[in-house]
Design a protein around this motif. Structure first.
Motif, mmCIF file in Angstrom:
data_model
loop_
_atom_site.group_PDB
_atom_site.id
_atom_site.type_symbol
_atom_site.label_atom_id
_atom_site.label_comp_id
_atom_site.label_asym_id
_atom_site.label_seq_id
_atom_site.Cartn_x
_atom_site.Cartn_y
_atom_site.Cartn_z
ATOM 1 N N VAL A 2 12.278 -9.305 14.378
ATOM 2 C CA VAL A 2 11.099 -9.116 15.222
ATOM 3 C C VAL A 2 10.500 -7.720 15.034
ATOM 4 C CG1 VAL A 2 10.331 -8.867 17.631
ATOM 5 C CG2 VAL A 2 11.661 -10.861 16.939
ATOM 6 N N GLU A 3 11.327 -6.688 15.015
ATOM 7 C CA GLU A 3 10.800 -5.317 14.898
ATOM 8 C C GLU A 3 10.075 -5.102 13.576
ATOM 9 O OE1 GLU A 3 10.592 -1.072 13.945
ATOM 10 O OE2 GLU A 3 11.830 -2.530 12.932
ATOM 11 N N PRO A 4 10.664 -5.430 12.410
ATOM 12 C CA PRO A 4 9.896 -5.231 11.172
ATOM 13 C C PRO A 4 8.672 -6.144 11.089
ATOM 14 C CG PRO A 4 12.051 -6.205 10.691
ATOM 15 C CD PRO A 4 12.053 -5.823 12.143
ATOM 16 N N LEU A 5 8.752 -7.355 11.645
ATOM 17 C CA LEU A 5 7.587 -8.234 11.657
ATOM 18 C C LEU A 5 6.473 -7.643 12.519
ATOM 19 C CD1 LEU A 5 6.201 -10.880 10.891
ATOM 20 C CD2 LEU A 5 7.317 -11.940 12.865
ATOM 21 N N SER A 6 6.840 -7.037 13.642
ATOM 22 C CA SER A 6 5.812 -6.436 14.507
ATOM 23 C C SER A 6 5.116 -5.275 13.801
ATOM 24 C CB SER A 6 6.415 -5.989 15.836
ATOM 25 O OG SER A 6 7.282 -4.889 15.652
ATOM 26 N N VAL A 7 5.857 -4.532 12.983
ATOM 27 C CA VAL A 7 5.250 -3.441 12.209
ATOM 28 C C VAL A 7 4.242 -4.031 11.216
ATOM 29 C CG1 VAL A 7 5.707 -1.632 10.503
ATOM 30 C CG2 VAL A 7 7.199 -1.875 12.496
ATOM 31 N N ALA A 8 4.620 -5.109 10.541
ATOM 32 C CA ALA A 8 3.714 -5.751 9.586
ATOM 33 C C ALA A 8 2.464 -6.288 10.282
ATOM 34 C CB ALA A 8 4.444 -6.866 8.846
ATOM 35 N N CYS A 9 2.632 -6.924 11.436
ATOM 36 C CA CYS A 9 1.479 -7.435 12.195
ATOM 37 C C CYS A 9 0.555 -6.294 12.604
ATOM 38 C CB CYS A 9 1.947 -8.206 13.426
ATOM 39 S SG CYS A 9 2.743 -9.763 13.030
ATOM 40 N N HIS A 10 1.144 -5.194 13.038
ATOM 41 C CA HIS A 10 0.362 -4.010 13.412
ATOM 42 C C HIS A 10 -0.446 -3.518 12.212
ATOM 43 C CE1 HIS A 10 -0.660 -0.177 15.262
ATOM 44 N NE2 HIS A 10 -0.123 0.446 14.227
ATOM 45 N N ASP A 11 0.185 -3.476 11.044
ATOM 46 C CA ASP A 11 -0.506 -3.011 9.837
ATOM 47 C C ASP A 11 -1.668 -3.932 9.471
ATOM 48 O OD1 ASP A 11 1.251 -0.901 9.689
ATOM 49 O OD2 ASP A 11 2.511 -1.820 8.150
ATOM 50 N N VAL A 12 -1.461 -5.243 9.577
ATOM 51 C CA VAL A 12 -2.536 -6.189 9.274
ATOM 52 C C VAL A 12 -3.692 -5.999 10.248
ATOM 53 C CG1 VAL A 12 -3.172 -8.639 9.268
ATOM 54 C CG2 VAL A 12 -1.063 -7.877 8.144
ATOM 55 N N ARG A 13 -3.368 -5.831 11.531
ATOM 56 C CA ARG A 13 -4.425 -5.590 12.536
ATOM 57 C C ARG A 13 -5.195 -4.315 12.222
ATOM 58 N NH1 ARG A 13 -1.256 -7.301 17.316
ATOM 59 N NH2 ARG A 13 -0.156 -5.863 16.485
ATOM 60 N N ARG A 14 -4.470 -3.255 11.889
ATOM 61 C CA ARG A 14 -5.133 -1.979 11.558
ATOM 62 C C ARG A 14 -6.001 -2.103 10.314
ATOM 63 N NH1 ARG A 14 -3.630 3.350 13.237
ATOM 64 N NH2 ARG A 14 -4.455 3.821 11.207
ATOM 65 N N GLY A 15 -5.583 -2.956 9.383
ATOM 66 C CA GLY A 15 -6.348 -3.152 8.159
ATOM 67 C C GLY A 15 -7.583 -4.013 8.357
ATOM 68 N N ARG A 16 -7.695 -4.608 9.540
ATOM 69 C CA ARG A 16 -8.840 -5.452 9.899
ATOM 70 C C ARG A 16 -9.091 -6.563 8.880
ATOM 71 N NH1 ARG A 16 -11.609 -0.176 11.681
ATOM 72 N NH2 ARG A 16 -11.116 -0.136 13.887
ATOM 73 N N VAL A 68 -9.472 -10.213 7.465
ATOM 74 C CA VAL A 68 -9.987 -11.452 8.027
ATOM 75 C C VAL A 68 -9.591 -12.604 7.102
ATOM 76 C CG1 VAL A 68 -11.924 -10.361 9.236
ATOM 77 C CG2 VAL A 68 -12.236 -11.159 6.888
ATOM 78 N N LYS A 69 -9.624 -13.783 7.652
ATOM 79 C CA LYS A 69 -9.238 -14.987 6.914
ATOM 80 C C LYS A 69 -9.992 -15.027 5.590
ATOM 81 C CE LYS A 69 -8.657 -19.918 7.426
ATOM 82 N NZ LYS A 69 -8.756 -21.058 8.321
ATOM 83 N N GLY A 70 -9.245 -15.296 4.513
ATOM 84 C CA GLY A 70 -9.843 -15.390 3.195
ATOM 85 C C GLY A 70 -9.729 -14.124 2.360
ATOM 86 N N GLU A 71 -9.465 -12.981 3.000
ATOM 87 C CA GLU A 71 -9.300 -11.736 2.246
ATOM 88 C C GLU A 71 -7.898 -11.690 1.643
ATOM 89 O OE1 GLU A 71 -12.100 -8.312 4.082
ATOM 90 O OE2 GLU A 71 -10.270 -8.714 5.202
ATOM 91 N N THR A 72 -7.759 -10.898 0.613
ATOM 92 C CA THR A 72 -6.481 -10.735 -0.063
ATOM 93 C C THR A 72 -6.008 -9.306 0.108
ATOM 94 O OG1 THR A 72 -7.140 -12.369 -1.716
ATOM 95 C CG2 THR A 72 -5.311 -10.914 -2.307
ATOM 96 N N ALA A 73 -4.715 -9.164 0.302
ATOM 97 C CA ALA A 73 -4.125 -7.837 0.436
ATOM 98 C C ALA A 73 -2.882 -7.757 -0.447
ATOM 99 C CB ALA A 73 -3.746 -7.560 1.887
ATOM 100 N N VAL A 74 -2.555 -6.560 -0.871
ATOM 101 C CA VAL A 74 -1.351 -6.332 -1.656
ATOM 102 C C VAL A 74 -0.417 -5.475 -0.827
ATOM 103 C CG1 VAL A 74 -0.402 -5.270 -3.726
ATOM 104 C CG2 VAL A 74 -2.591 -6.452 -3.829
ATOM 105 N N VAL A 75 0.855 -5.882 -0.757
ATOM 106 C CA VAL A 75 1.869 -5.093 -0.065
ATOM 107 C C VAL A 75 2.795 -4.526 -1.120
ATOM 108 C CG1 VAL A 75 3.744 -5.133 1.603
ATOM 109 C CG2 VAL A 75 1.713 -6.573 1.968
ATOM 110 N N LEU A 76 2.926 -3.214 -1.151
ATOM 111 C CA LEU A 76 3.794 -2.544 -2.114
ATOM 112 C C LEU A 76 4.993 -1.971 -1.383
ATOM 113 C CD1 LEU A 76 1.059 -0.606 -4.122
ATOM 114 C CD2 LEU A 76 2.152 -2.771 -4.728
ATOM 115 N N GLY A 77 6.174 -2.138 -1.935
ATOM 116 C CA GLY A 77 7.376 -1.603 -1.305
ATOM 117 C C GLY A 77 7.995 -2.586 -0.345
ATOM 118 N N GLY A 78 8.860 -2.040 0.519
ATOM 119 C CA GLY A 78 9.629 -2.884 1.431
ATOM 120 C C GLY A 78 8.774 -3.683 2.348
#
Length: 169
Positions: free
Chosen positions: A143-157, A159-169
């Motif tokens: 839950v804790e690492p997932l909440s960090v990821a959700c926070h990052d996605v929210r901060r990145g704004r 939207v559906k259909g956009e693509t993002a790259v996650v580098l590292g852990g």
């Protein structure tokens, strides 16, 4: 009970430790699972020795069941499944930018204070998040690492259909 203690110099030891009664405002959790975060790996490599009080029980990605409740704690019951938000902001007078997780005096539970790599863990009740009864505790430790990821996605704004790259852990 058993606890895993970081002793510095890339060394951990499993020790026997007394089970402690929870103090006022605390609950005791019977830890079910504790993950190993990238921060824990940094601790192992000695990169945080100036911050961690050695010897220290570390770990903050966890799940468990409430085993005992300290004086003054309300809203929780023995047997409830929980996870911990490992942020202790009690020392801050006012949060930075209006967020309780951004502060100059923020303490990280499991780094600045004892963590979850022990069979029973006493924590302040305000850090707890209840889990549904049917929640798999193995998954709940994420839950804790997932909440960090959700926070990052929210901060990145994103939207559906956009693509993002996650580098590292």
């Amino acid at each position: 009970m058993k606890a895993t203690v970081y002793k510095g110099d890339k060394t951990f030891s499993v020790i026997e430790k007394e089970i402690e009664a929870p103090q006022a405002g605390e609950v005791r959790i019977k830890v079910a699972y504790c993950g190993v975060c990238g921060t824990d790996v940094h601790i192992y490599h000695g990169m945080m020795d100036q911050r961690v009080s050695i010897p220290q029980i570390i770990g903050h990605e966890m799940s468990g069941v409430i085993d005992a409740i300290g004086e003054g704690v309300t809203g929780f019951s023995v047997g409830e499944k929980v996870t911990v938000r490992p942020l202790d902001n009690r020392l801050q007078a006012e949060s930075d930018k209006g967020f309780g997780h951004i502060a100059k005096k923020l303490k990280f539970i499991g780094i600045d204070s004892p963590g979850a790599m022990q069979q029973y863990w006493n924590v302040q009740a305000f850090t707890l998040h209840k889990l549904n009864e049917e929640t798999d505790l193995k998954l709940a430790a994420l839950v804790e690492p997932l909440s960090v990821a959700c926070h990052d996605v929210r901060r990145g704004r994103l939207v559906k259909g956009e693509t993002a790259v996650v580098l590292g852990g």
